[in-house]
Design an enzyme around this catalytic site. Sequence first.
Site, PDB file in Angstrom:
ATOM      1  N   GLU A  35      24.364 118.225  31.797  1.00 15.31           N
ATOM      2  CA  GLU A  35      23.061 117.677  32.186  1.00 15.31           C
ATOM      3  C   GLU A  35      21.981 118.745  32.101  1.00 15.31           C
ATOM      4  OE1 GLU A  35      22.901 114.578  34.959  1.00 15.31           O
ATOM      5  OE2 GLU A  35      21.471 115.624  36.231  1.00 15.31           O
ATOM      6  N   GLY A  64      15.465 106.522  42.065  1.00  7.13           N
ATOM      7  CA  GLY A  64      14.588 107.660  42.363  1.00  7.13           C
ATOM      8  C   GLY A  64      14.493 107.813  43.872  1.00  7.13           C
ATOM      9  N   ASP A  65      14.136 109.022  44.293  1.00  2.66           N
ATOM     10  CA  ASP A  65      14.004 109.261  45.738  1.00  2.66           C
ATOM     11  C   ASP A  65      12.694 108.680  46.251  1.00  2.66           C
ATOM     12  OD1 ASP A  65      16.424 110.482  46.390  1.00  2.66           O
ATOM     13  OD2 ASP A  65      15.744 112.388  45.521  1.00  2.66           O
ATOM     14  N   LYS A 104      25.369  96.752  41.129  1.00  2.00           N
ATOM     15  CA  LYS A 104      24.783  97.416  39.947  1.00  2.00           C
ATOM     16  C   LYS A 104      25.704  97.235  38.735  1.00  2.00           C
ATOM     17  CE  LYS A 104      23.865 101.702  41.675  1.00  2.00           C
ATOM     18  NZ  LYS A 104      23.236 103.022  41.900  1.00  2.00           N
ATOM     19  N   THR A 129      17.461 114.516  32.731  1.00  2.00           N
ATOM     20  CA  THR A 129      16.956 113.871  33.946  1.00  2.00           C
ATOM     21  C   THR A 129      15.508 113.433  33.759  1.00  2.00           C
ATOM     22  OG1 THR A 129      16.210 115.924  34.947  1.00  2.00           O
ATOM     23  CG2 THR A 129      18.475 115.240  35.414  1.00  2.00           C
ATOM     24  N   ALA A 181      17.883 100.378  42.246  1.00  2.00           N
ATOM     25  CA  ALA A 181      18.233 100.618  40.841  1.00  2.00           C
ATOM     26  C   ALA A 181      18.755  99.356  40.149  1.00  2.00           C
ATOM     27  CB  ALA A 181      19.286 101.728  40.754  1.00  2.00           C
TER      28      ALA A 181
END
Length: 296
Positions: free
Chosen positions: A17, A108-109, A168, A48, A127
């Site tokens: 990543e 996302g936060d 999800k 990201t 999500a």
Amino acid sequence: MKIIDILNKKTMSLSFEVFPAKKESGLESVHKATREIASCRPSFMSVTYGAGGGTSKYTLDIARDIKEAYGIPMLAHLTCVSSDRATVRQRISDMKEAGIENVMALRGDLTPELEASDPATWDYRHAVELVRELKESGADFCIGAACYPEVHPDSRNQKEDIFYLKEKVDAGAQFLTTQMVFDNNLFYNFLYKLREAGVTVPVLPGIMPITNARQVERAIKLSGSFIPQRFKSIVDYFGTDPDAMMQAGIAYATDQIIDLYANGITNVHVYSMNKPQVAKAIMNNLSAVLGKDFGR
Ligand code: FAD
């Protein structure tokens, strides 16, 4: 190439990543680092998406650059909670245009501003809504989603967290990547619970090589992950010697990865954090373990 096709192979996979530059001034050094990581030829790479979406263009730029220069399958992250529907739809259309085949669908936060506002005014709350949006976009994306062996901090308990995780997957997420784990047993227990709950898609443990003492505090703050005493001892002993800490951190992560492969977990994701020396050392440590068929 679709990431699900890599994950479904019987051979081992190892992915790295990276994250995009925050500002224009950082573009060159990030591109250099991500290209060096790509030269290790991981099975795929993920990029990201900056919190709040401010770096979305850079996420796509890196994904396109690595795919074109190295032919490595790319996974572009996308978050939704801090964006409106028109913006998210535009991002999805940009991804389609850039030839991105794999998308990590994330909430996302929650920023302090969002937390202070009325959720009824948000276009996205979870999500799963982004997973549905991606499915409805008409592009044939392979979709990934995030999961939390130590339970997401917003969840009341693990049962509830896994219930929504299954939602999800049922909506179209084809694989899951975990928050960073430093104790493989937490991952094995979590995987067992997911399979019991009927979540059958590939689950990639996320391994974060900690290579300096400050990173430990940051990692705990960000992820809330449990740090085993065995690892704390390494930091206590080697934390003040940067070279020794780098070597010990990479050895610890390598050990975790070998244990995962040895226990039948064929797909592992490494939070390589734009550090080519870490990616190279891990690849080198695993050269015989991964075998000749790796990444083909
Ligand atoms: P969700 O799946 O929406 O879950 C968040 C919480 O809501 C959980 O407690 C869940 O149980 C609950 N929930 C889910 N659905 C429902 C529902 N329908 N009703 C009620 N509750 C529900 N952040 C970034 O900004 N950029 C990135 O690139 C990025 N990449 C990441 C990659 C991985 C592998 C991981 C693990 C995290 C990443 N994050 C990233 C962080 C992530 O955005 C945060 O952890 C965020 O707080 C949750 O995102 P999520 O997609 O898991 O959310």
